[in-house]
Write a protein that holds these residues in place. Structure first.
Motif, PDB file in Angstrom:
ATOM      1  N   LYS A 238       0.859  -1.183   0.000  1.00 47.35           N
ATOM      2  CA  LYS A 238       0.000   0.000   0.000  1.00 47.35           C
ATOM      3  C   LYS A 238       0.898   1.237   0.000  1.00 47.35           C
ATOM      4  O   LYS A 238       2.090   1.152   0.300  1.00 47.35           O
ATOM      5  N   LEU A 239       0.309   2.384  -0.323  1.00 50.70           N
ATOM      6  CA  LEU A 239       1.078   3.625  -0.278  1.00 50.70           C
ATOM      7  C   LEU A 239       1.457   3.962   1.161  1.00 50.70           C
ATOM      8  O   LEU A 239       0.637   3.846   2.071  1.00 50.70           O
ATOM      9  N   ILE A 240       2.688   4.382   1.363  1.00 51.54           N
ATOM     10  CA  ILE A 240       3.207   4.725   2.686  1.00 51.54           C
ATOM     11  C   ILE A 240       3.466   6.227   2.732  1.00 51.54           C
ATOM     12  O   ILE A 240       4.109   6.769   1.832  1.00 51.54           O
ATOM     13  N   ARG A 241       2.984   6.898   3.780  1.00 52.93           N
ATOM     14  CA  ARG A 241       3.212   8.338   4.015  1.00 52.93           C
ATOM     15  C   ARG A 241       3.003   9.178   2.744  1.00 52.93           C
ATOM     16  O   ARG A 241       3.791  10.036   2.402  1.00 52.93           O
ATOM     17  N   PHE A 242       1.940   8.906   2.051  1.00 51.41           N
ATOM     18  CA  PHE A 242       1.627   9.573   0.793  1.00 51.41           C
ATOM     19  C   PHE A 242       1.262  11.038   1.016  1.00 51.41           C
ATOM     20  O   PHE A 242       0.460  11.350   1.884  1.00 51.41           O
ATOM     21  N   GLY A 243       1.880  11.948   0.282  1.00 57.24           N
ATOM     22  CA  GLY A 243       1.462  13.347   0.289  1.00 57.24           C
ATOM     23  C   GLY A 243       2.586  14.325   0.550  1.00 57.24           C
ATOM     24  O   GLY A 243       3.753  13.964   0.675  1.00 57.24           O
ATOM     25  N   TYR A 244       2.180  15.599   0.616  1.00 55.90           N
ATOM     26  CA  TYR A 244       3.115  16.703   0.827  1.00 55.90           C
ATOM     27  C   TYR A 244       3.472  16.841   2.297  1.00 55.90           C
ATOM     28  O   TYR A 244       2.650  16.582   3.182  1.00 55.90           O
ATOM     29  N   ALA A 245       4.706  17.278   2.563  1.00 58.89           N
ATOM     30  CA  ALA A 245       5.154  17.468   3.942  1.00 58.89           C
ATOM     31  C   ALA A 245       6.245  18.536   3.972  1.00 58.89           C
ATOM     32  O   ALA A 245       6.824  18.881   2.942  1.00 58.89           O
ATOM     33  N   GLU A 246       6.515  19.028   5.166  1.00 50.82           N
ATOM     34  CA  GLU A 246       7.653  19.922   5.375  1.00 50.82           C
ATOM     35  C   GLU A 246       8.673  19.162   6.211  1.00 50.82           C
ATOM     36  O   GLU A 246       8.326  18.520   7.202  1.00 50.82           O
ATOM     37  N   TYR A 247       9.934  19.254   5.816  1.00 57.70           N
ATOM     38  CA  TYR A 247      11.021  18.509   6.459  1.00 57.70           C
ATOM     39  C   TYR A 247      11.895  19.481   7.230  1.00 57.70           C
ATOM     40  O   TYR A 247      12.474  20.396   6.662  1.00 57.70           O
ATOM     41  N   THR A 248      11.961  19.270   8.550  1.00 58.00           N
ATOM     42  CA  THR A 248      12.690  20.155   9.450  1.00 58.00           C
ATOM     43  C   THR A 248      13.804  19.381  10.122  1.00 58.00           C
ATOM     44  O   THR A 248      13.579  18.308  10.687  1.00 58.00           O
TER      45      THR A 248
ATOM     46  N   GLY B   9       8.500  18.973   0.472  1.00 56.80           N
ATOM     47  CA  GLY B   9       8.655  17.839  -0.417  1.00 56.80           C
ATOM     48  C   GLY B   9       7.423  16.963  -0.374  1.00 56.80           C
ATOM     49  O   GLY B   9       6.400  17.347   0.198  1.00 56.80           O
ATOM     50  N   HIS B  10       7.520  15.809  -0.956  1.00 51.83           N
ATOM     51  CA  HIS B  10       6.417  14.857  -0.922  1.00 51.83           C
ATOM     52  C   HIS B  10       6.959  13.431  -0.970  1.00 51.83           C
ATOM     53  O   HIS B  10       8.101  13.195  -1.337  1.00 51.83           O
ATOM     54  N   GLU B  11       6.098  12.530  -0.547  1.00 58.29           N
ATOM     55  CA  GLU B  11       6.441  11.112  -0.584  1.00 58.29           C
ATOM     56  C   GLU B  11       5.288  10.346  -1.223  1.00 58.29           C
ATOM     57  O   GLU B  11       4.126  10.687  -1.019  1.00 58.29           O
ATOM     58  N   PHE B  12       5.616   9.363  -2.009  1.00 61.42           N
ATOM     59  CA  PHE B  12       4.648   8.405  -2.528  1.00 61.42           C
ATOM     60  C   PHE B  12       5.414   7.147  -2.879  1.00 61.42           C
ATOM     61  O   PHE B  12       6.199   7.126  -3.813  1.00 61.42           O
ATOM     62  N   HIS B  13       5.265   6.136  -2.067  1.00 63.02           N
ATOM     63  CA  HIS B  13       6.009   4.909  -2.311  1.00 63.02           C
ATOM     64  C   HIS B  13       5.282   3.719  -1.699  1.00 63.02           C
ATOM     65  O   HIS B  13       4.513   3.870  -0.753  1.00 63.02           O
ATOM     66  N   TYR B  14       5.537   2.569  -2.269  1.00 66.25           N
ATOM     67  CA  TYR B  14       4.941   1.322  -1.799  1.00 66.25           C
ATOM     68  C   TYR B  14       5.946   0.492  -0.999  1.00 66.25           C
ATOM     69  O   TYR B  14       5.653  -0.621  -0.628  1.00 66.25           O
TER      70      TYR B  14
ATOM     71  N   LEU C 259      12.418  16.059  -2.460  1.00 65.54           N
ATOM     72  CA  LEU C 259      12.502  17.426  -1.939  1.00 65.54           C
ATOM     73  C   LEU C 259      12.299  18.448  -3.060  1.00 65.54           C
ATOM     74  O   LEU C 259      12.770  18.261  -4.180  1.00 65.54           O
ATOM     75  N   TYR C 260      11.605  19.529  -2.718  1.00 66.55           N
ATOM     76  CA  TYR C 260      11.328  20.606  -3.668  1.00 66.55           C
ATOM     77  C   TYR C 260      12.265  21.754  -3.343  1.00 66.55           C
ATOM     78  O   TYR C 260      11.990  22.589  -2.497  1.00 66.55           O
ATOM     79  N   TYR C 261      13.404  21.812  -4.021  1.00 68.13           N
ATOM     80  CA  TYR C 261      14.462  22.766  -3.701  1.00 68.13           C
ATOM     81  C   TYR C 261      14.052  24.215  -3.932  1.00 68.13           C
ATOM     82  O   TYR C 261      14.561  25.104  -3.251  1.00 68.13           O
ATOM     83  N   ASP C 262      13.118  24.480  -4.836  1.00 69.59           N
ATOM     84  CA  ASP C 262      12.644  25.852  -5.036  1.00 69.59           C
ATOM     85  C   ASP C 262      11.917  26.388  -3.799  1.00 69.59           C
ATOM     86  O   ASP C 262      11.789  27.593  -3.632  1.00 69.59           O
ATOM     87  N   SER C 263      11.442  25.497  -2.932  1.00 71.70           N
ATOM     88  CA  SER C 263      10.768  25.955  -1.713  1.00 71.70           C
ATOM     89  C   SER C 263      11.756  26.527  -0.704  1.00 71.70           C
ATOM     90  O   SER C 263      11.372  27.241   0.216  1.00 71.70           O
TER      91      SER C 263
END
Length: 93
Positions: free
Chosen positions: A14-24, A36-41, A78-82
């Motif tokens: 199943k998808l694990i930790r699916f969606g957008y997040a902020e990494y601190t 960034g975001h995560e979508f992985h099985y 990770l979304y480096y432009d952010s």
């Protein structure tokens, strides 16, 4: 896969930790927060603990990203432009 990071990965069905997040950063190194975001099985026995990830929509929080020597590795895209400063932070480390 090649043993570069301690731990094992496995298919989670199943998808694990699916969606957008902020990494601190949470390990004391100088890193700005980045989006960034995560979508992985796949899951791992070692997802890392260098950053806290938090979903803005739900507030769900978890540890993420392996850090050692001059390496950051993990599932997030990770979304480096952010946060362009994140790249400078990494290079300073």
């Amino acid at each position: 896969m090649v043993g570069a990071i301690k731990g094992e990965s496995f298919y989670a069905h199943k998808l694990i930790r699916f969606g957008y997040a902020e990494y601190t950063n949470c390990e004391g190194k100088k890193f700005h927060s980045i989006k960034g975001h995560e979508f992985h099985y796949f899951e791992s026995t070692n997802n890392g603990s260098a950053f806290f990830a938090q979903k803005a929509a739900t507030g769900e929080k978890w540890k993420s990203i392996v850090s050692f020597e001059n390496t950051l590795a993990g599932f997030p895209h990770l979304y480096y432009d952010s946060c362009p400063e994140f790249i400078a932070d990494f290079l300073e480390q």
